[in-house]
Design an enzyme around this catalytic site. Sequence first.
Site, PDB file in Angstrom:
ATOM      1  N   SER A 298       0.817  -1.211   0.000  1.00  0.00           N
ATOM      2  CA  SER A 298       0.000   0.000   0.000  1.00  0.00           C
ATOM      3  C   SER A 298       0.858   1.272   0.000  1.00  0.00           C
ATOM      4  O   SER A 298       1.515   1.583  -0.982  1.00  0.00           O
ATOM      5  CB  SER A 298      -0.956  -0.048   1.195  1.00  0.00           C
TER       6      SER A 298
ATOM      7  N   ASP B  90      10.362   5.916  -9.902  1.00  0.00           N
ATOM      8  CA  ASP B  90       9.954   6.660 -11.096  1.00  0.00           C
ATOM      9  C   ASP B  90      10.722   7.966 -11.252  1.00  0.00           C
ATOM     10  O   ASP B  90      11.047   8.382 -12.368  1.00  0.00           O
ATOM     11  CB  ASP B  90       8.447   6.961 -11.037  1.00  0.00           C
TER      12      ASP B  90
ATOM     13  N   LYS C  58      -0.727  -4.387  -3.262  1.00  0.00           N
ATOM     14  CA  LYS C  58      -2.012  -3.863  -2.795  1.00  0.00           C
ATOM     15  C   LYS C  58      -2.163  -2.437  -3.305  1.00  0.00           C
ATOM     16  O   LYS C  58      -1.680  -1.492  -2.711  1.00  0.00           O
ATOM     17  CB  LYS C  58      -2.077  -3.918  -1.271  1.00  0.00           C
TER      18      LYS C  58
END
Length: 727
Positions: A489, A500, A514
């Site tokens: 999560s 990224d 998740k």
Amino acid sequence: MTIAEKNIARCINNVKRHTGLCRAISVALLFSMPLGVQATMDDAKVYEPVAPTIDQARANILIARQLQFTHFRDLGISDELSGQVFDAYLDYLDGQRIYLTQDDVSTFSQIRNHLGSALKTGQLQPGFDIYNLVQQRVIERLQFALDVIDDGLDKLNFSSDESILLDRSDAEWATDSAALDALWIKRIKNAVLAQRLNGSDDDTITENLQRRYEGQLKRAYQARSEDAFQAYMNAFTGMWDPHTSYFSPRTSENFNINMSLSLEGIGAVLQSDNEYTKVVRLVPGGPASQQGQLQPADRIVSVAQDDEKPVNVIGWRLDEVVDLIRGPRNSVVTLEVIPSSATDETITKSIAITRDEVKLEEQSASKDVIQLNRDGSDYTVGVITIPTFYADFQAMQAGDPDYKSTTRDVRKLISELEEQGVDGLVIDLRNNGGGALHEANDLVGLFIDKGPTVQIRNSNNTVQVLNDEDPSVAYDGPLVVLTNRMSASASEIFAGAIQDYGRGLVVGSQTFGKGTVQAVRPLNHGQLKITQSKFYRVSGGSTQHKGVIPDIEIPTRIDKTRIGEDALEHALPWDQIEAVPHTRYFDFSGIIDELRKRHEERFADSPEFSLLQQEIDFLNEQREQDSVSLNLDVRKQEHEQVEQTRLTIANARRQIRGEEPFKTLDELDDWQDQQAADLDKTDEELDFVIREGGYIMADMLELDKHMASIDEPTQFAAQAQAQAPNQ
């Protein structure tokens, strides 16, 4: 009162526990009575079929509407879905196919493709008919098992060349009752063998098995309408995704208590897993996490209070198991569990845990420093461990300027580490199951200038982008983020954003996956937890199902086939949306191959990694075993081999640490118990995965110096030299 009823009453009044004859009579009466007939005697044990209520029917209609019109997944209620609900419901009620016969299943084949239309309109009777039949068969099987045990364990043959399938979830249904009898005799023999190999005598084994089966039998007789409704609704809601579920009024109460974090207990998140209660995850800083023995995917067999006898909880409702585990602070609860690594459900261990409150300060981020030497150069690496993403909301709302939160604490730790002159930073997110979303967003902001951190797509396809609005940067040096399968999560949001942005390297194993967001919605009867949106990285890919793939992978002991989003039925798939403009701070493409090569060479020479790989191979070998022998001599030999491997691995680890080896398995077990009981223990040395993160950091710095010496752009230059934003 019929003659049969009088005989049952007489039997029960004359003995404390059913004899085989009494059980046989009660079974015969049970299956000769229409479902609607109730027992007329006070003491006779006869199953009372459960029936749906008007409130449940109304809740069913509301659930069907919510699923069709507000769930993230666009899924209609069709004949195909009806068949899937039917199969899921049978899996929930008899997942190991040990109660029903093929004839039982065929009895309901005509309604298999019509459950959908019934569920749309609140017609619950088909689901309740299935539930009642299963409960009757459960009672029949448990009574049979008690009869076998009453006859004496000496009547069982342990010299034949028999084996038993460990996982029957994909097995064919038994052809008839005789086939189930043979299967249950094997199950009993398996349970007896396991306890004999653990040193129990037959009298103790008989008592243990009687207590187990009688406890399950008692629960079966006490089945309630709400049990059937919750099981049926969760088979239905699970078609949309595994995180959408129905909470009964009682379960809703427990859920709300757990969310407040004020619960005095052991700090473990539990869920139903067929007839067992399974550990989903441990709350960081909680008693179970600190005690150290309970692990995700362990299944609870029994619960004991202080020095009392254990209560077998196989077949119990989840809320009742939670109530049994919950208790006053400083009291001790002992859980008998089937370890997640066990090859056989009869292999158990006992874990004593002292109950306490889960305190916010015990979940706080912490720091450490490691000193490394690479080819004559010394490096100081800071390590920040973040167990969860937390925030003291009450203190924040009260205006406390010193309220605790992940971001505030990490900012302070970074400042302290920089004062110590660290050359790089490792953020440890292993076993971090998530927490406050805004804290993940703010934490990313400590390492980047302004920019997006995560995208959230709703069921209507609108996309919300969360941003870091603070232009300040707390740390702009080289960064490594450690993850494992239990990083989930909010952890995945942070790790994905760092990856990224090219802000650091992710090292470890693939995360949980998740990537969905749930909301709890009230019903007229209970609550519905429903998936309403999905997380996406700034690069456009979802964290759902796939998680975050590390740049440099380190194997893990965790079984990815049993733990993780992609191990769950009907999990929402991975997909992607458009990327949002974001800066790429560093381009690791020029050095990543060399970093991986150095890592692999280091691990090839590492005794710790060699031992880890040995453990993983051993666990995989155990997991791949699909059956066990019921021959005493063969089983004893297999047991001794497994135990000897445990001892060998434990002693290899002690040799690495310069400690005396254990002479026997009893010594090992005693030491593990002592370690678990010592809640104040501290590791003298950070584990080798953290140190490997530090070595990767040192490699990054070395390669950066090399590139600078040949007039290549340095990878860890000031943020002002960052590349142009990606589109």
